[in-house]
Design a protein around this motif. Structure first.
Motif, PDB file in Angstrom:
ATOM      1  N   ASN A  94       0.830  -1.202   0.000  1.00 54.17           N
ATOM      2  CA  ASN A  94       0.000   0.000   0.000  1.00 54.17           C
ATOM      3  C   ASN A  94       0.866   1.254   0.000  1.00 54.17           C
ATOM      4  O   ASN A  94       1.910   1.292   0.646  1.00 54.17           O
ATOM      5  N   ASP A  95       0.430   2.260  -0.737  1.00 57.66           N
ATOM      6  CA  ASP A  95       1.078   3.565  -0.760  1.00 57.66           C
ATOM      7  C   ASP A  95       0.142   4.564  -0.104  1.00 57.66           C
ATOM      8  O   ASP A  95      -1.070   4.503  -0.306  1.00 57.66           O
ATOM      9  N   GLU A  96       0.700   5.474   0.691  1.00 53.87           N
ATOM     10  CA  GLU A  96      -0.088   6.524   1.332  1.00 53.87           C
ATOM     11  C   GLU A  96       0.662   7.840   1.259  1.00 53.87           C
ATOM     12  O   GLU A  96       1.882   7.872   1.424  1.00 53.87           O
ATOM     13  N   TYR A  97      -0.100   8.903   1.006  1.00 52.76           N
ATOM     14  CA  TYR A  97       0.449  10.240   1.168  1.00 52.76           C
ATOM     15  C   TYR A  97       0.097  10.671   2.584  1.00 52.76           C
ATOM     16  O   TYR A  97      -1.055  10.615   2.988  1.00 52.76           O
ATOM     17  N   LEU A  98       1.118  11.075   3.326  1.00 53.77           N
ATOM     18  CA  LEU A  98       0.916  11.521   4.687  1.00 53.77           C
ATOM     19  C   LEU A  98       1.358  12.963   4.825  1.00 53.77           C
ATOM     20  O   LEU A  98       2.344  13.383   4.206  1.00 53.77           O
ATOM     21  N   ALA A  99       0.633  13.716   5.621  1.00 58.59           N
ATOM     22  CA  ALA A  99       1.064  15.047   6.030  1.00 58.59           C
ATOM     23  C   ALA A  99       1.611  14.875   7.437  1.00 58.59           C
ATOM     24  O   ALA A  99       0.896  14.457   8.350  1.00 58.59           O
TER      25      ALA A  99
END
Length: 146
Positions: A94-99
């Motif tokens: 899984n890929d996630e964009y995190l702030a």
């Protein structure tokens, strides 16, 4: 003029915890506001490198395969808040964009960096100010006072 006063008064109420129903709005260049998003530099990448292990703990021990800093913004406080957009590729595919919200203290306070919070964002989201979510208490820890 009245609108400016009301906005300032409203932000002050939120800042001292008397009003939490709406987020504090900041604008680039405004005192206390966040900068415009910037391309990552070596300092920000090193800061993320130093706290990336904390994400594993927060995400239930999931292992990070790779990560890439996409952009960041800053906010000068009693130190500096860094709001960093990171693409994280987890070992499960899984890929996630995190702030990430990283707080860096002033030099006379140690100058260290710590992860103050994070949130999941979309690829097209621009990095900006956000309030970190409260830490979940451990099962044997009493909840924090409201």
């Amino acid at each position: 003029m009245a609108s400016l006063f009301l906005n300032t008064f409203d932000a002050a109420l939120r800042a001292v915890g008397l009003r939490k129903d709406t987020p504090v709005k900041t604008a680039p260049g405004m005192p206390g506001g966040t900068s415009t998003p910037k391309e990552p530099d070596d300092e920000v990448k090193q800061m993320v490198q130093g706290i990336i292990e904390n994400l594993k703990e927060l995400k239930g021990g999931k292992q990070i395969q790779t990560w890439d800093v996409k952009s960041y913004a800053t906010q000068v406080v009693a130190g500096t808040n860094y709001f960093v957009k990171v693409l994280v590729k987890w070992e499960d595919g899984n890929d996630e964009y995190l702030a990430l919200r990283i707080y860096k203290s002033l030099p006379h306070m140690g100058g260290g960096s710590e992860l103050a919070g994070y949130t999941i964002i979309d690829e097209e989201d621009e990095i900006h100010y956000f309030e970190p979510k409260a830490k979940e208490p451990a099962p044997d820890e009493p909840p924090a006072p409201a």
